[in-house]
Design an enzyme around this catalytic site. Structure first.
Site, PDB file in Angstrom:
ATOM      1  N   ARG A 214       0.839  -1.205   0.000  1.00 22.13           N
ATOM      2  CA  ARG A 214       0.000   0.000   0.000  1.00 22.13           C
ATOM      3  C   ARG A 214       0.871   1.251   0.000  1.00 22.13           C
ATOM      4  O   ARG A 214       2.088   1.184   0.129  1.00 22.13           O
ATOM      5  CB  ARG A 214      -0.903   0.024   1.237  1.00 22.13           C
ATOM      6  CG  ARG A 214      -0.131   0.146   2.541  1.00 22.13           C
ATOM      7  CD  ARG A 214      -1.031   0.251   3.752  1.00 22.13           C
ATOM      8  NE  ARG A 214      -1.640  -1.040   4.073  1.00 22.13           N
ATOM      9  CZ  ARG A 214      -2.455  -1.231   5.108  1.00 22.13           C
ATOM     10  NH1 ARG A 214      -2.755  -0.212   5.893  1.00 22.13           N
ATOM     11  NH2 ARG A 214      -2.950  -2.429   5.346  1.00 22.13           N
ATOM     12  N   ILE A 216       3.102   4.480  -0.450  1.00 19.45           N
ATOM     13  CA  ILE A 216       4.258   4.785  -1.286  1.00 19.45           C
ATOM     14  C   ILE A 216       4.876   3.517  -1.854  1.00 19.45           C
ATOM     15  O   ILE A 216       5.282   3.464  -3.016  1.00 19.45           O
ATOM     16  CB  ILE A 216       5.295   5.596  -0.481  1.00 19.45           C
ATOM     17  CG1 ILE A 216       4.726   6.994  -0.154  1.00 19.45           C
ATOM     18  CG2 ILE A 216       6.606   5.722  -1.248  1.00 19.45           C
ATOM     19  CD1 ILE A 216       5.604   7.828   0.752  1.00 19.45           C
ATOM     20  N   ASP A 235       6.116  -7.807   2.339  1.00 16.49           N
ATOM     21  CA  ASP A 235       5.396  -7.100   3.401  1.00 16.49           C
ATOM     22  C   ASP A 235       5.110  -8.077   4.532  1.00 16.49           C
ATOM     23  O   ASP A 235       5.345  -9.286   4.410  1.00 16.49           O
ATOM     24  CB  ASP A 235       4.101  -6.478   2.873  1.00 16.49           C
ATOM     25  CG  ASP A 235       3.847  -5.093   3.476  1.00 16.49           C
ATOM     26  OD1 ASP A 235       4.073  -4.948   4.702  1.00 16.49           O
ATOM     27  OD2 ASP A 235       3.439  -4.171   2.757  1.00 16.49           O
ATOM     28  N   ASN A 285      11.741   0.331   1.340  1.00 17.89           N
ATOM     29  CA  ASN A 285      10.668   1.292   1.581  1.00 17.89           C
ATOM     30  C   ASN A 285       9.950   1.085   2.906  1.00 17.89           C
ATOM     31  O   ASN A 285       9.438   2.042   3.490  1.00 17.89           O
ATOM     32  CB  ASN A 285       9.647   1.204   0.440  1.00 17.89           C
ATOM     33  CG  ASN A 285       8.340   1.886   0.796  1.00 17.89           C
ATOM     34  OD1 ASN A 285       8.242   3.101   0.809  1.00 17.89           O
ATOM     35  ND2 ASN A 285       7.321   1.088   1.121  1.00 17.89           N
ATOM     36  N   ASN A 344      11.864  16.529  13.609  1.00 18.96           N
ATOM     37  CA  ASN A 344      10.453  16.799  13.881  1.00 18.96           C
ATOM     38  C   ASN A 344      10.177  16.609  15.361  1.00 18.96           C
ATOM     39  O   ASN A 344      10.714  15.680  15.980  1.00 18.96           O
ATOM     40  CB  ASN A 344       9.538  15.846  13.092  1.00 18.96           C
ATOM     41  CG  ASN A 344       9.207  16.366  11.710  1.00 18.96           C
ATOM     42  OD1 ASN A 344       9.233  17.553  11.446  1.00 18.96           O
ATOM     43  ND2 ASN A 344       8.902  15.446  10.805  1.00 18.96           N
ATOM     44  N   TYR A 350      12.140   8.246  14.963  1.00 20.53           N
ATOM     45  CA  TYR A 350      11.964   8.197  13.507  1.00 20.53           C
ATOM     46  C   TYR A 350      13.056   8.996  12.797  1.00 20.53           C
ATOM     47  O   TYR A 350      13.654   8.527  11.814  1.00 20.53           O
ATOM     48  CB  TYR A 350      10.591   8.750  13.158  1.00 20.53           C
ATOM     49  CG  TYR A 350      10.237   8.712  11.687  1.00 20.53           C
ATOM     50  CD1 TYR A 350       9.877   7.512  11.075  1.00 20.53           C
ATOM     51  CD2 TYR A 350      10.253   9.867  10.911  1.00 20.53           C
ATOM     52  CE1 TYR A 350       9.544   7.468   9.731  1.00 20.53           C
ATOM     53  CE2 TYR A 350       9.919   9.836   9.569  1.00 20.53           C
ATOM     54  CZ  TYR A 350       9.564   8.634   8.982  1.00 20.53           C
ATOM     55  OH  TYR A 350       9.233   8.593   7.650  1.00 20.53           O
ATOM     56  N   LYS A 354      15.869   7.672  10.105  1.00 20.00           N
ATOM     57  CA  LYS A 354      15.948   8.165   8.731  1.00 20.00           C
ATOM     58  C   LYS A 354      17.271   8.875   8.467  1.00 20.00           C
ATOM     59  O   LYS A 354      17.799   8.812   7.344  1.00 20.00           O
ATOM     60  CB  LYS A 354      14.759   9.082   8.440  1.00 20.00           C
ATOM     61  CG  LYS A 354      13.421   8.342   8.438  1.00 20.00           C
ATOM     62  CD  LYS A 354      13.409   7.173   7.463  1.00 20.00           C
ATOM     63  CE  LYS A 354      12.056   6.512   7.341  1.00 20.00           C
ATOM     64  NZ  LYS A 354      12.041   5.399   6.361  1.00 20.00           N
TER      65      LYS A 354
END
Length: 443
Positions: A214, A216, A235, A285, A344, A350, A354
């Protein structure tokens, strides 16, 4: 998902408020459709230096119309300036002399590309002048408007013949939500960029996409399939039904497992070897968020995000490389995030994961052999089911804080990955390109 504000700006009341209150007025972005030409219009070429002939030849080979005698009376879909001949700061005037007369002659959603020499390969006044190109292109990207984009491509001496795939991407609607970026094209050493069918550049290739059921990940699988690749979608078992449905539609293969399990890398490598004889493209991903401010964060929230987003891609890549499962001229692509660059609130876990993906690219880029490359994309605000659940006010701010005043689409991330994946991108290695509409925060 739709952008309700963008739709509002197109109705009579919205148009009036945008004009009178100076509100953001996002331009609908042009995106590439299969079978279309790469550039629907003429590209004006400027500067006469090291890359001029290579650029002209590349664009001719791509079927892109060019103009070497650009005038303000013409209309242009793109501007390309070879700045490799600027060897001291006074030479930078050539940028103003070329661009100022032509900027008002640009069509909507036009493309601007400046080409230079990597400053780290130079010294003295020439290094200064080439480094100045970053400030120029980033600033122009924030003022050009009307859905246009601006990029800087540093091309190493000896890599002149390797510019084609990057120009094909950056001058086309495929790069709709990529702007203000710096791309480096290096000397490959062992692999020459092969000629490809630009409508099906991935024909005959095998591509792994994790998190492919699902969002991106699904769009990445669809775009790579559109370009000719056979997809192995991976997945978690909970997404097996969706994954199998997507792979059946694409004529691909599926594998359900938790990529954080101890034996997952070996299972993937074994599946690839047994069923496909090797893999050409690996797209990491799959990712999760478990947001909390650090003062309130439990250990499992931290560990799960690092495990999925960073440790698993490292382990899977190492297993595939050790097994010799990644074919020569193969591609490894990580999905980072603007959070890993600018940070953020509530996302220390997170953002760390990244930023780690970016470190993974930096670490592996010079180690790889046989023409294998590694690069990453760093998405900004991409409109998905996940972002649709973000509170309205936060979502609206997130979509407007970029030069295009709108969110991107999953296809924008997928198109960037498809550029990395092309066999012709063998000289594009160690790059991290933001797909964020040139966010106002974070370089």
């Amino acid at each position: 998902m739709t952008d309700r504000y963008q739709a509002f700006t197109k109705n009579p009341i919205g148009k009036m408020l945008v004009k009178n209150l100076g509100l953001p007025n996002p331009t609908p972005l042009e995106r590439w459709q299969g079978g279309s030409s790469l550039v629907n219009g003429t590209v004006a070429l400027g500067g006469k230096a090291r890359l001029s002939d290579a650029v002209a030849n590349a664009l001719a080979g791509l079927g892109i119309s060019t103009d070497l005698a650009a005038t303000a009376e013409g209309r242009y879909k793109g501007l390309v300036f070879d700045a490799t001949g600027l060897t001291e700061s006074a030479d930078l005037l050539a940028l103003q002399q070329f661009f100022t007369p032509l900027l008002r002659s640009l069509d909507r959603c036009a493309r601007v590309v400046v080409l230079g020499t990597p400053p780290e390969l130079l010294s003295g006044a020439e290094r200064v002048a080439q480094r100045a190109l970053e400030g120029f292109t980033r600033s122009l990207g924030k003022e050009i408007g009307r859905g246009a984009t601006v990029q800087l491509v540093y091309v190493a001496p000896g890599a002149e013949a390797s510019v084609t795939s990057t120009l094909a991407f950056l001058l086309s609607p495929k790069s709709a939500y990529v702007s203000g970026q710096v791309v480096r094209i290096g000397v490959t050493g062992t692999q020459e960029a092969p000629s490809v069918d630009w409508q099906q550049p991935l024909a005959g290739k095998i591509a792994i996409v994790t998190g492919a059921s699902r969002g991106i990940g699904e769009q990445i699988a669809r775009v790579l399939h559109r370009d000719g690749a056979t997809i192995l979608g991976i997945d978690v078992p909970q997404a097996a039904s969706e994954l199998q449905s997507v792979m059946k539609e694409l004529g691909g293969d599926s594998l359900t497992l938790d990529i954080t399990h101890a034996d997952a890398p070996q299972r993937i490598a074994h599946h690839v070897a047994e069923n496909h004889g090797g893999v050409d493209i690996v797209v990491h991903n799959a990712g999760i968020t478990r947001d909390k401010k650090l003062a309130n964060m439990a250990e499992d929230r931290w560990s799960s995000v690092i495990a999925v987003n960073l440790t698993a891609p490292e382990r899977i890549t190492r297993a595939l490389l050790d097994a010799g499962a990644i074919n020569a001229n193969g591609r490894i692509v990580g999905v980072a995030s603007i959070a890993g660059i600018a940070g953020n609130v509530g996302q220390t876990n997170y953002a760390a994961s990244k930023a780690g993906v970016i470190g993974f690219v930096d670490s592996l880029a010079e180690e790889l052999t046989d023409g294998i490359t590694i690069n990453a994309v760093a998405p900004g605000f991409i409109i998905t089911q996940m972002t649709a659940a973000v509170p309205f006010a936060t979502r609206e701010v997130g979509q407007r804080l970029n030069a295009m005043s709108q969110g991107g689409l999953p296809v924008d991330v997928a198109e960037t990955i498809a550029w990395y994946a092309s066999p012709a991108s063998t000289a594009v290695n160690g790059n991290v390109v933001r797909v964020c509409g040139q966010m106002m925060l974070g370089a």
